[in-house]
Design a protein around this motif. Structure first.
Motif, PDB file in Angstrom:
ATOM      1  N   GLY A 117      20.921  50.045  23.890  1.00 58.08           N
ATOM      2  CA  GLY A 117      20.954  50.127  25.349  1.00 58.08           C
ATOM      3  C   GLY A 117      22.370  50.062  25.873  1.00 58.08           C
ATOM      4  N   SER A 118      23.184  49.208  25.278  1.00 55.16           N
ATOM      5  CA  SER A 118      24.581  49.094  25.690  1.00 55.16           C
ATOM      6  C   SER A 118      25.341  50.390  25.415  1.00 55.16           C
ATOM      7  CB  SER A 118      25.241  47.924  24.952  1.00 55.16           C
ATOM      8  OG  SER A 118      26.589  47.788  25.330  1.00 55.16           O
ATOM      9  N   GLN A 135      16.472  46.906  27.190  1.00 55.59           N
ATOM     10  CA  GLN A 135      16.864  45.506  27.307  1.00 55.59           C
ATOM     11  C   GLN A 135      15.969  44.642  26.422  1.00 55.59           C
ATOM     12  OE1 GLN A 135      16.554  46.761  31.320  1.00 55.59           O
ATOM     13  NE2 GLN A 135      18.038  45.232  32.021  1.00 55.59           N
ATOM     14  N   HIS A 192      27.327  42.049  27.455  1.00 59.06           N
ATOM     15  CA  HIS A 192      26.396  43.050  26.905  1.00 59.06           C
ATOM     16  C   HIS A 192      26.895  44.478  27.124  1.00 59.06           C
ATOM     17  CE1 HIS A 192      23.529  43.737  30.654  1.00 59.06           C
ATOM     18  NE2 HIS A 192      24.778  43.962  30.936  1.00 59.06           N
ATOM     19  N   SER A 222      21.484  38.800  19.567  1.00 58.18           N
ATOM     20  CA  SER A 222      22.581  39.506  20.246  1.00 58.18           C
ATOM     21  C   SER A 222      23.955  38.985  19.855  1.00 58.18           C
ATOM     22  CB  SER A 222      22.400  39.373  21.761  1.00 58.18           C
ATOM     23  OG  SER A 222      22.493  38.012  22.149  1.00 58.18           O
ATOM     24  N   GLU A 273      16.771  44.120  36.593  1.00 58.27           N
ATOM     25  CA  GLU A 273      16.191  42.997  35.873  1.00 58.27           C
ATOM     26  C   GLU A 273      14.685  42.964  36.160  1.00 58.27           C
ATOM     27  OE1 GLU A 273      18.279  39.241  36.205  1.00 58.27           O
ATOM     28  OE2 GLU A 273      20.111  40.276  36.818  1.00 58.27           O
ATOM     29  N   GLY A 328      16.939  41.086  31.316  1.00 58.22           N
ATOM     30  CA  GLY A 328      18.055  41.827  31.887  1.00 58.22           C
ATOM     31  C   GLY A 328      19.140  42.266  30.930  1.00 58.22           C
ATOM     32  N   HIS A 329      19.261  41.664  29.749  1.00 56.95           N
ATOM     33  CA  HIS A 329      20.377  41.970  28.857  1.00 56.95           C
ATOM     34  C   HIS A 329      20.088  43.188  27.980  1.00 56.95           C
ATOM     35  CE1 HIS A 329      21.102  37.652  29.792  1.00 56.95           C
ATOM     36  NE2 HIS A 329      22.342  38.074  29.866  1.00 56.95           N
ATOM     37  N   LEU A 330      21.105  44.006  27.796  1.00 58.43           N
ATOM     38  CA  LEU A 330      20.975  45.249  27.043  1.00 58.43           C
ATOM     39  C   LEU A 330      20.916  45.000  25.542  1.00 58.43           C
ATOM     40  CD1 LEU A 330      23.645  47.297  29.019  1.00 58.43           C
ATOM     41  CD2 LEU A 330      21.182  47.752  29.037  1.00 58.43           C
ATOM     42  N   THR A 331      20.080  45.774  24.852  1.00 55.76           N
ATOM     43  CA  THR A 331      20.147  45.827  23.398  1.00 55.76           C
ATOM     44  C   THR A 331      21.418  46.577  23.005  1.00 55.76           C
ATOM     45  OG1 THR A 331      18.888  47.900  23.373  1.00 55.76           O
ATOM     46  CG2 THR A 331      17.632  45.843  23.182  1.00 55.76           C
ATOM     47  N   HIS A 381      26.395  39.332  31.302  1.00 51.67           N
ATOM     48  CA  HIS A 381      26.181  40.703  31.768  1.00 51.67           C
ATOM     49  C   HIS A 381      27.462  41.517  31.695  1.00 51.67           C
ATOM     50  CE1 HIS A 381      22.022  40.679  33.712  1.00 51.67           C
ATOM     51  NE2 HIS A 381      22.138  39.541  33.056  1.00 51.67           N
TER      52      HIS A 381
END
Length: 630
Positions: free
Chosen positions: A607-608, A597, A433, A390, A526, A601-604, A430
């Motif tokens: 995804g973002s 994600q 992302h 990321s 999440e 919990g974090h977006l790709t 968060h």
């Protein structure tokens, strides 16, 4: 050095809290300090034996390392064999590659360095690494690779000052740990130079630098004090407490308990010498080796079915103790009995052959990419996101600070644009992302970014996640940049927890008084494990929609509570949760192929972009409403 049953009992007091802490038995919040107790015991016994042999002129480096090989490696390699089979059966290709690297590190007694280097914020959770516990073995073996040589040199060239030299070395190790703890807690946790003082504490007792109590009264007082310290830190300690405080209390407590029976058995020594406690101490090495891989595979792959979490924990305890007993009886004891009969050449030859074989196996696993043919192509494709990088998406090291050593690049990340509205995105990962998605979805707006790991966007300090780099960044953002520059909108985003609401409330009040237009972006959905792993498991176990059942509870309720609080403070609230979840279901893919994600919990990146597109609709609506009211 004569056998002491109370030290085996102390081993039990070390391994059981570690076992219960890792399995999740309530009440053992500080159980991880059992490792520190082991360090003190090891330093006392091993350095005490080296000291006695050197004084008797009978010490041999070859014999010493032969004994270490026969004591440590047989049980360890049996555990490696079984764990590797389980890893081959259960681990996705990315996970098997990571396992192979950790196995190579563990075999070479340097896994503590490997785990220190790979303990980043976005790395796989500790609960998914079957060999993570071998870091402590690496610390011990590195210590005993160097210490015998140092003791030989000290006793030969400075025999009268040898004890003082060891005390100075222990003090320097502790001082280094204290100094580095402000910059890198991970290094202090894993690396030998910052742990050596704990083993040295036991060694200083063994060689007589630390005096042992002589009379019964002082022995009992010493033992009781040490035991109370240990029980206090085991039952009342916490992983969120300062690491050196926890390790110091445990190490001092263990040293006092050992010292209390050095000149005669104390009451605590008698207690620890009880047969059931000694039995656990005797199998403690094997119990330590086996409990963690079993715990990891049960949590990630369900080795056995259980009616409830409590029954699963009980089964894990029984299984760990049972396998540990077999390992002690069938592996440890027979190989120890071979110590006198086995030549140094045979011991070193067998160890070298086994190590070379493991290295070869690890290399082959990496060459074939983790053997992807074991699983369906779609599961492998999804599982590849477990190794997602990321750094570019988050602009790590420039606009998103992951460590205290990184420097924020204000010129790049907070550069004003006179031709477009300027929005400033502030917060933790968060927030980071969301940046690429918002910037992509709203090219007409200059989206600036000021983010740091675990950093709550707060004007005033108070969050338990506050770090030096976080506070420096927040002070710059709120007390300098926003004071001296006109910003159209400030976006506050974080992995919000219930405890953050009071801090957020005060921040909103302060920014409102300064006339700053604020929009708060709420928490995102999440999961209790990395989403790509859950999605791959849906395929492997033919259990569609099972990932949706693994959502972290309470986030929706927190989202609603935050909306009420934020709007009551006169700020705008935007639900990231609603952008991903609707009608009781949360979107798990950004498109047909890419998970929304890459971890829990974090977006790709995709995804973002998708979430940014959905949020931009509301941001434009709020901007239009604000413009109309003005």
């Amino acid at each position: 050095m004569k056998y002491r049953a109370d030290i085996d009992g102390l081993r039990a007091l070390a391994v059981l809290p570690v076992l219960f802490y890792h399995i999740g038995v309530p009440g053992f919040s500080g159980g991880f300090v059992g490792v520190d107790i082991f360090f003190v015991i090891s330093g006392y016994l091993i350095c005490g034996m080296i000291d006695a042999d050197i004084r008797n002129r009978s010490f041999s480096l070859g014999d010493f390392y032969k004994r270490r090989i026969l004591r440590i490696l047989p049980a360890l390699f049996v555990m490696f064999l079984v764990t590797s089979v389980l890893a081959y059966v259960y681990c996705l290709p990315v996970e098997l590659q990571d396992y192979s690297r950790s196995l190579a590190g563990a075999v070479a007694s340097v896994s503590n360095f490997y785990f220190a280097q790979t303990a980043g914020y976005f790395e796989a959770a500790a609960e998914t690494k079957p060999l993570l516990h071998t870091w402590s073995l690496g610390v011990e073996e590195q210590f005993y690779f160097i210490v015998p040589l140092l003791m030989l040199l000290a006793y030969r060239f400075a025999p009268r000052r040898a004890k003082l030299l060891f005390a100075v070395a222990a003090t320097l190790s502790l001082a280094a740990a204290l100094a580095v703890s402000y910059r890198n807690q991970t290094f202090v946790f894993y690396l030998t130079p910052f742990r050596a003082w704990e083993l040295a504490l036991g060694a200083l007792l063994a060689i007589g630098f630390i005096p042992a109590p002589e009379t019964g009264f002082w022995r009992n007082l010493c033992g009781a004090t040490g035991l109370l310290l240990l029980l206090g830190v085991i039952f009342l300690g916490s992983s969120s407490a300062p690491l050196l405080l926890m390790t110091s209390l445990a190490s001092v407590g263990a040293t006092l308990v050992i010292a209390s029976s050095e000149r005669g058995i104390s009451q605590v020594g008698r207690l620890l010498s009880l047969s059931p406690i000694v039995f656990i101490g005797l199998i403690s090495y094997s119990l330590y080796l086996w409990h963690w891989p079993l715990t990891v595979f049960q949590r990630t792959d369900a080795l056995f079915s259980a009616d409830s979490p409590a029954s699963a924990k009980l089964t894990l305890i029984v299984l760990s103790v049972g396998i540990a007993y077999l390992s002690w009886k069938l592996v440890e004891l027979p190989f120890r009995a071979l110590a006198r009969e086995t030549s140094k050449a045979a011991a070193f030859g067998a160890a070298s052959t086994a190590i070379a074989a493991v290295f070869t196996l690890c290399g082959l696993t990496l060459i074939v990419g983790g053997a992807p043919s074991r699983f369906p192509d779609r599961a492998v494709e999804i599982g590849a996101y477990l190794a997602y990088d990321s750094s570019t998406q988050f602009r790590t090291g420039h606009c998103f600070l992951l460590t205290n050593r990184q420097q924020f690049d204000a010129e790049t990340c907070m550069k004003l644009d006179s031709t477009r509205p300027n929005y400033l995105l502030v917060g933790d990962s968060h927030a980071a992302h969301l940046w690429s998605g918002l910037a992509s979805a709203m090219p007409e707006v200059n989206i600036m970014q000021a983010t740091a790991s675990l950093c709550r966007p707060a004007v005033l300090p108070g969050s338990r996640y506050d770090t030096r780099v976080c506070r420096t960044l927040m002070q710059y953002v709120f007390d300098d940049f926003l004071v001296n520059n006109k910003i159209d909108k400030v976006l506050l985003a974080a992995s919000w927890k219930d405890e953050d609401l009071p801090i957020l409330s005060s921040t909103l009040e302060i920014l409102k008084s300064r006339g700053v237009d604020v929009t708060v972006l709420g928490p995102i959905v999440e999961y209790d494990a990395a989403l790509p792993r859950l999605l791959a498991d849906e395929i492997l176990r033919d259990s569609p929609a099972s990932a949706n059942a693994r959502r972290t509870p309470g986030i929706r309720e927190r989202d609603l509570a935050m909306r009420e609080m934020v709007t009551a403070r006169g700020a705008t609230y935007l639900s990231v949760y609603d952008a991903v979840c609707h009608n009781g279901h949360c979107d798990e893919f950004a498109d047909d192929r890419v998970p929304m994600q890459f971890d829990a919990g974090h977006l790709t990146a995709k995804g973002s972009v998708e979430v940014g597109r959905r949020l931009s609709v509301f941001l434009r609506k709020f901007a239009s409403a604000d413009h109309a009211s003005n």
